[in-house]
Design an enzyme around this catalytic site. Structure first.
Site, PDB file in Angstrom:
ATOM      1  N   TYR A 111       0.839  -1.197   0.000  1.00  0.00           N
ATOM      2  CA  TYR A 111       0.000   0.000   0.000  1.00  0.00           C
ATOM      3  C   TYR A 111       0.875   1.248   0.000  1.00  0.00           C
ATOM      4  O   TYR A 111       1.587   1.525   0.969  1.00  0.00           O
ATOM      5  CB  TYR A 111      -0.922   0.019   1.205  1.00  0.00           C
ATOM      6  CG  TYR A 111      -1.843  -1.176   1.330  1.00  0.00           C
ATOM      7  CD1 TYR A 111      -2.152  -1.976   0.225  1.00  0.00           C
ATOM      8  CD2 TYR A 111      -2.427  -1.511   2.550  1.00  0.00           C
ATOM      9  CE1 TYR A 111      -2.994  -3.064   0.343  1.00  0.00           C
ATOM     10  CE2 TYR A 111      -3.278  -2.594   2.674  1.00  0.00           C
ATOM     11  CZ  TYR A 111      -3.558  -3.370   1.566  1.00  0.00           C
ATOM     12  OH  TYR A 111      -4.400  -4.452   1.697  1.00  0.00           O
ATOM     13  N   PRO A 131     -15.782  -5.106   2.932  1.00  0.00           N
ATOM     14  CA  PRO A 131     -17.131  -5.525   3.324  1.00  0.00           C
ATOM     15  C   PRO A 131     -18.208  -4.576   2.819  1.00  0.00           C
ATOM     16  O   PRO A 131     -19.395  -4.912   2.846  1.00  0.00           O
ATOM     17  CB  PRO A 131     -17.065  -5.525   4.856  1.00  0.00           C
ATOM     18  CG  PRO A 131     -16.027  -4.492   5.175  1.00  0.00           C
ATOM     19  CD  PRO A 131     -14.991  -4.640   4.087  1.00  0.00           C
ATOM     20  N   LEU A 132     -17.799  -3.399   2.327  1.00  0.00           N
ATOM     21  CA  LEU A 132     -18.738  -2.444   1.737  1.00  0.00           C
ATOM     22  C   LEU A 132     -18.632  -2.418   0.211  1.00  0.00           C
ATOM     23  O   LEU A 132     -19.033  -1.452  -0.429  1.00  0.00           O
ATOM     24  CB  LEU A 132     -18.498  -1.047   2.308  1.00  0.00           C
ATOM     25  CG  LEU A 132     -18.756  -0.921   3.806  1.00  0.00           C
ATOM     26  CD1 LEU A 132     -18.385   0.470   4.305  1.00  0.00           C
ATOM     27  CD2 LEU A 132     -20.207  -1.240   4.130  1.00  0.00           C
TER      28      LEU A 132
END
Length: 352
Positions: free
Chosen positions: A74, A223-224
């Site tokens: 990242y 999860p969204l």
């Protein structure tokens, strides 16, 4: 259950901190039932206000969100460096997770490969320890499986790092149930991180049952649905910044985006009944779906805003009825488009 209060997001939510579970079984460290995905702080979702992001980390701790998730990939390591001051200030209060295995190339931000060779793993752990400013990584994940390296050999190298005190717990990401069992036979696996949401349920075929059987904590990322399940936008070409990686995701573009946006109608209706947001309903669904499988789950939604962090954490108190769960059940089967433009390194591809 905690008494209700009003969150800064302006919606009814629980008094914090949120409940806790044990990572990887009864002998593991206690962590909040929801974690924090830090990826978006450094890249992928457009520019970041670093002061606001640091305030969001503080809000996570206030809410009892103590599993903090990053990776060396990242921001080419920048995400780990960003987290270092927070980790130093709260080392005994958080469980710090990072990952190795995805090779990034400075000359081409879109080019990447997978490397799980023992030598690479050892170089990676030293780099992460240095950037995070810690002596030991609490949870170290294999980010993706490298088909060029025997899987057991890579896990064996991670087991050596546990013995050497460089990492405490081993995690895997995007593996099948059979792969999880193979790794667990080499060394106990504490956590499995894979995409799991109302839009992505492929893990329920083999990975979720295997994790439940072995006592492995499941850590759903996205999860969204990378924000789609919040209902905040419908077409990446119109609603997202030019440098937002979702512009390249199949589910966010063209006819796929339009079809997927229409799937959110029952999510919005249930949210209205609960005085909640669509995001909170999506997060509550993950928690309850895991309970169906007898599985310990710690989703890691990401955000750069304090109010959104507290809103997400408040979702841990929402309970959906059987009727509501039934209305949400068909959504995943109707989603248009793959999770990634290239699915080669996902567990779904190896199970297909």
């Amino acid at each position: 259950m905690s008494a209700s209060t009003t969150t800064p997001a302006g919606r009814t939510g629980p008094a914090f901190p949120i409940d806790t579970v044990r990572l990887g079984g009864p002998d593991g460290p206690a962590i909040g039932v929801q974690g924090f995905g830090a990826m978006g702080i450094s890249e992928f979702y457009g520019g970041t206000d670093e002061a606001a992001a640091r305030d969001t980390l503080d809000a996570a701790l206030e809410a009892g969100v103590t599993l903090i998730d990053t990776a060396d990939a990242y921001g080419h390591g920048a995400n780990e460096e960003f987290l270092a001051p927070f980790a130093a200030a709260h080392r005994d209060e958080i469980v710090l997770a990072t990952k190795f295995g995805i090779e990034r190339h400075a000359d081409d931000p879109l080019r990447r490969g997978v490397n799980n060779s023992p030598a690479y793993i050892r170089r990676s752990v030293e780099g992460s320890l240095r950037r995070l400013g810690v002596d030991t990584i609490d949870l170290y994940y294999m980010h993706r499986i490298d088909p060029a390296v025997p899987f057991a050999e890579s896990v064996g190298t991670m087991a050596e790092l546990v013995k050497e005190g460089k990492i405490r717990h081993i995690g895997l990401s995007e593996v099948t149930g059979a792969e999880l069992r193979e790794a667990h036979a080499v060394h106990p696996i504490a956590a499995l991180q894979s995409e799991w949401s109302l839009f992505s349920r492929g893990v329920e075929r083999t990975a979720v049952p295997a994790a439940a059987e072995l006592g492995v904590t499941f850590v759903p990322y996205s999860p969204l649905g990378r924000g789609f399940l919040t209902g905040a936008f419908a077409d990446a070409s119109k609603d997202l910044a030019d440098d937002d990686f979702r512009r390249r995701q199949p589910r966010f573009n063209g006819e796929n985006a339009a079809r997927n946006a229409a799937l959110l109608d029952p999510v919005r209706a249930i949210a209205a009944d609960h005085g909640a947001t669509p995001a909170q309903i999506a997060l509550a669904w993950v928690q309850q779906r895991a309970a169906v499988h007898g599985l310990t789950v710690v989703p890691i939604p990401g955000t750069r805003k304090r109010a959104r962090l507290l809103e997400n954490a408040a979702a841990t108190r929402i309970r959906l009825s059987e009727a509501e769960l039934g209305l949400l059940e068909p959504i995943a089967g109707r989603v248009a488009g793959d999770r990634y433009p290239d699915m080669r390194y996902t567990s779904e591809e190896r199970e297909a």
